[in-house]
Design a protein around this motif. Structure first.
Motif, short mmCIF file in Angstrom:
data_model
loop_
_atom_site.label_atom_id
_atom_site.label_comp_id
_atom_site.label_asym_id
_atom_site.label_seq_id
_atom_site.Cartn_x
_atom_site.Cartn_y
_atom_site.Cartn_z
N VAL A 124 54.26 -47.90 92.84
CA VAL A 124 54.56 -48.66 91.40
C VAL A 124 56.10 -48.88 91.30
O VAL A 124 56.62 -49.80 91.14
CB VAL A 124 53.77 -48.16 90.30
N GLU A 125 57.07 -47.84 91.58
CA GLU A 125 58.27 -47.76 91.05
C GLU A 125 59.04 -48.73 92.45
O GLU A 125 60.00 -49.38 92.13
CB GLU A 125 58.87 -46.21 91.27
N ARG A 126 58.32 -48.75 93.53
CA ARG A 126 58.75 -49.69 94.63
C ARG A 126 58.35 -51.09 94.49
O ARG A 126 59.20 -52.06 94.61
CB ARG A 126 58.21 -49.12 95.94
N TYR A 127 57.30 -51.19 93.98
CA TYR A 127 56.75 -52.77 93.95
C TYR A 127 56.38 -53.41 92.65
O TYR A 127 55.83 -54.36 92.65
CB TYR A 127 55.40 -52.85 95.01
N GLY A 128 56.27 -52.57 91.62
CA GLY A 128 55.92 -53.09 90.40
C GLY A 128 54.34 -52.69 90.07
O GLY A 128 53.61 -52.02 91.02
N ALA A 129 53.95 -52.78 89.02
CA ALA A 129 52.70 -52.52 88.24
C ALA A 129 51.35 -53.04 89.21
O ALA A 129 51.62 -54.07 89.80
CB ALA A 129 52.28 -52.47 86.98
N PHE A 130 50.45 -52.15 89.67
CA PHE A 130 49.27 -52.77 90.22
C PHE A 130 48.24 -53.59 89.18
O PHE A 130 48.49 -53.28 87.85
CB PHE A 130 48.46 -51.50 90.75
N ASP A 131 47.71 -54.65 89.77
CA ASP A 131 46.71 -55.29 89.00
C ASP A 131 45.51 -54.70 89.14
O ASP A 131 44.36 -55.07 88.24
CB ASP A 131 46.86 -56.59 89.27
N GLY A 132 45.03 -53.81 90.03
CA GLY A 132 43.62 -53.64 90.34
C GLY A 132 43.71 -52.31 91.18
O GLY A 132 44.65 -52.17 92.11
N VAL A 133 42.84 -51.29 90.99
CA VAL A 133 42.78 -50.02 91.86
C VAL A 133 40.91 -50.18 92.34
O VAL A 133 40.26 -50.19 91.62
CB VAL A 133 43.01 -48.74 91.20
N VAL A 134 41.15 -50.01 93.64
CA VAL A 134 39.94 -50.09 94.47
C VAL A 134 39.42 -48.71 95.14
O VAL A 134 40.31 -48.43 95.95
CB VAL A 134 39.41 -51.44 95.58
N GLY A 135 38.22 -48.17 94.80
CA GLY A 135 37.65 -47.00 95.98
C GLY A 135 36.21 -47.16 95.91
O GLY A 135 35.38 -47.09 95.07
N LEU A 136 36.01 -47.85 97.11
CA LEU A 136 34.39 -48.27 97.45
C LEU A 136 33.50 -46.96 97.68
O LEU A 136 32.22 -47.25 97.45
CB LEU A 136 34.37 -49.23 98.41
N SER A 137 34.10 -46.02 98.15
CA SER A 137 33.12 -45.02 98.50
C SER A 137 32.70 -44.20 97.37
O SER A 137 33.51 -44.06 96.23
CB SER A 137 33.97 -43.89 99.42
N GLU A 138 31.66 -43.69 97.44
CA GLU A 138 31.10 -42.50 96.24
C GLU A 138 32.01 -41.41 96.15
O GLU A 138 32.44 -41.12 94.93
CB GLU A 138 29.78 -41.93 96.99
N TYR A 139 32.84 -41.13 97.18
CA TYR A 139 33.89 -39.96 96.99
C TYR A 139 35.09 -40.40 95.93
O TYR A 139 35.81 -39.84 95.69
CB TYR A 139 34.49 -39.71 98.29
N ASP A 140 35.38 -41.95 95.85
CA ASP A 140 36.51 -42.32 95.27
C ASP A 140 36.37 -43.10 94.10
O ASP A 140 37.49 -43.34 93.68
CB ASP A 140 37.32 -43.22 96.48
N VAL A 141 35.08 -43.65 93.65
CA VAL A 141 34.97 -44.21 92.44
C VAL A 141 35.70 -43.67 91.42
O VAL A 141 36.25 -44.43 90.53
CB VAL A 141 33.50 -44.78 92.10
N LEU A 142 35.45 -42.40 91.15
CA LEU A 142 35.97 -41.54 90.25
C LEU A 142 37.30 -41.58 90.11
O LEU A 142 38.25 -41.68 89.10
CB LEU A 142 35.15 -40.24 89.79
N THR A 143 38.00 -41.12 91.30
CA THR A 143 39.58 -41.05 91.44
C THR A 143 40.05 -42.46 91.27
O THR A 143 41.01 -42.58 90.64
CB THR A 143 39.71 -40.64 93.00
N ALA A 144 39.36 -43.49 91.55
CA ALA A 144 40.04 -44.69 91.34
C ALA A 144 40.07 -45.09 89.80
O ALA A 144 40.96 -45.60 89.16
CB ALA A 144 39.11 -45.95 91.87
N ALA A 145 38.85 -44.55 89.01
CA ALA A 145 39.06 -44.76 87.66
C ALA A 145 39.99 -44.16 86.97
O ALA A 145 40.70 -44.41 85.86
CB ALA A 145 37.40 -44.39 87.11
#
Length: 418
Positions: free
Chosen positions: A78-99
């Motif tokens: 974020v410091e390098r490129y600016g704020a994100f417009d979305g975060v994706v984690g499609l795996s069952e392992y990653d959906v909560l981390t993405a949230a």
């Protein structure tokens, strides 16, 4: 789900992607129009080869995708490129981390409280049951919970399972109070729940919802169960034929998803069909199905479940209109677990492509492959995809695959100190 951009007005939207896939479903650049956005990746090492390294805004390789690991990386991006417009984690392992990342970075999209309804088994059953739909009777556990209390409340047998587990990992079936007492002594009660055992056929429903209704949906019946797979038996799945049974199953699943509040997103929902004709909710994931589900749906229906999941997560329009998907007559898959005993080395296997007419693709381990029990549903003893005229034809072929396929392995002798 909001898709309001948080980055500089007029700039291309920027998305952060958490990746643990090492096949075509990790080719996220295929899911967006060229030049329409910027993709930054945080990936596990084995997922690096499939990513679009030349077109990536940035790419960070890390040994794990836990929130505590990814959060500082995301802040640097974020410091390098600016704020994100979305975060994706499609795996069952990653959906909560993405949230959790969305909250920490003030990014629109699913919040942890929403995602938890698709991860925490008691919570999902509470919501589905509150809508008047049949769920297994269940109870939370605490340090003082006894086998006698559970047996008195739920009867026997019962199923003891992790609250946020998947693929039947850590699941125990207890047929008597002694077995249940031993299991209770071996688990963390805060991380487990207990539910009644439901006798019946296990089905799964896969698809994408858009605008509060199905955009694509399929229904399939398992051959064996995920728990059987962990115990060393093959796992299969066969699509249901169009008709009243399929409509009833998909209608029940849709009612469950409505109860969970899923307007836009992917789902892999499992349920029981009892011998008495009752449908009973089992569990649901906020993701495409695993094993060969993605491949078979791509090949037979022309839908990329992972691509559609990616776009739905970000609030982007679907890749295809609902009417563009093919209407396949029948199909399915078989997954053969890693051979036992573990660890072992493959010495031979029996290809079935061309031998069983309905098998149209197979993924077999190379001779010399060493298995250690960590292959999941991808790096295993054999993977087969099938198509045929109808459910009965494909089911018979899948059973033939289960009966005739052989993968032979020799034990690997571990050196002292390994």
């Amino acid at each position: 789900m909001s898709s309001t951009p948080s980055s500089t007005p007029g700039a291309l939207p920027t998305y952060l992607v958490l990746n643990r896939y090492d096949d075509e479903f990790g080719e996220y650049h295929r899911f967006v129009e060229p030049g329409s956005c910027r993709l930054a990746y945080v990936t596990l090492p084995y997922g690096l080869p499939v990513l679009d390294r030349e077109g990536a805004l940035d790419l960070v390789v890390t040994d794990d995708l836990e929130f505590e690991t990814v959060m500082p990386i995301a802040r640097r991006l974020v410091e390098r490129y600016g704020a994100f417009d979305g975060v994706v984690g499609l795996s069952e392992y990653d959906v909560l981390t993405a949230a959790r990342l969305r909250v920490a970075l003030d990014v629109p999209g699913w919040r942890p409280e929403f995602v938890t309804a698709f991860r925490d088994k008691p919570r999902m059953k509470e919501l589905v049951g509150a809508a008047g739909l049949r769920v297994p009777r269940f109870r939370d556990l605490d340090a003082g919970t006894t086998a006698e209390e559970i047996a008195g409340e739920l009867g026997l047998p019962v199923i003891l399972k992790p609250r946020d587990g998947w693929s039947s990992r850590g699941v125990v079936r207890a047929d008597d109070a002694e077995t249940l007492a031993r299991a209770l002594a071996e688990v963390d009660p805060a991380a487990y729940e207990c539910e009644e055992f439901i006798e019946g056929r296990v089905l799964h429903v896969d698809g994408i919802r858009r605008g509060g209704k199905p955009h694509f949906v399929s229904a399939s019946g398992y051959l064996n169960t995920c728990l059987d797979f962990l115990d060393g038996l093959p796992l299969g799945s066969v699509l249901l034929d169009p008709g009243p049974e399929r409509d009833r199953v998909t209608g029940f699943a849709d009612a469950c998803l409505e109860a969970l509040g899923l307007d836009d997103g992917p789902f892999h929902l499992e349920l029981f069909a009892t011998d008495q004709g009752e449908l009973v909710f089992l569990e649901v994931g906020l993701r495409p199905g695993g094993a060969e589900v993605g491949f078979v749906h791509r090949d037979l229906f022309g839908i990329d479940l992972f691509g559609e999941a990616f776009r739905a997560t970000l609030g982007l329009p679907p890749l295809k209109a609902a009417e563009e998907y093919d209407n396949t007559p029948g199909g399915g898959w078989v997954s053969v677990p890693e051979p036992r005993p573990l660890p072992c080395r493959v010495v031979s296997r029996t290809p079935l492509l061309g031998e069983v007419p309905e098998v149209y693709a197979e993924v077999l381990p190379d001779i010399g492959t060493v298995f250690d029990g960590t292959g999941g549903y991808d790096h295993i003893g054999g993977r087969f995809r099938l198509r045929g005229a109808d459910h009965a034809t494909v089911r018979a072929a899948a059973l033939t695959v289960m009966r005739t396929y052989r993968v032979d392995a020799e034990p690997v002798v571990q050196q002292q100190g390994d």
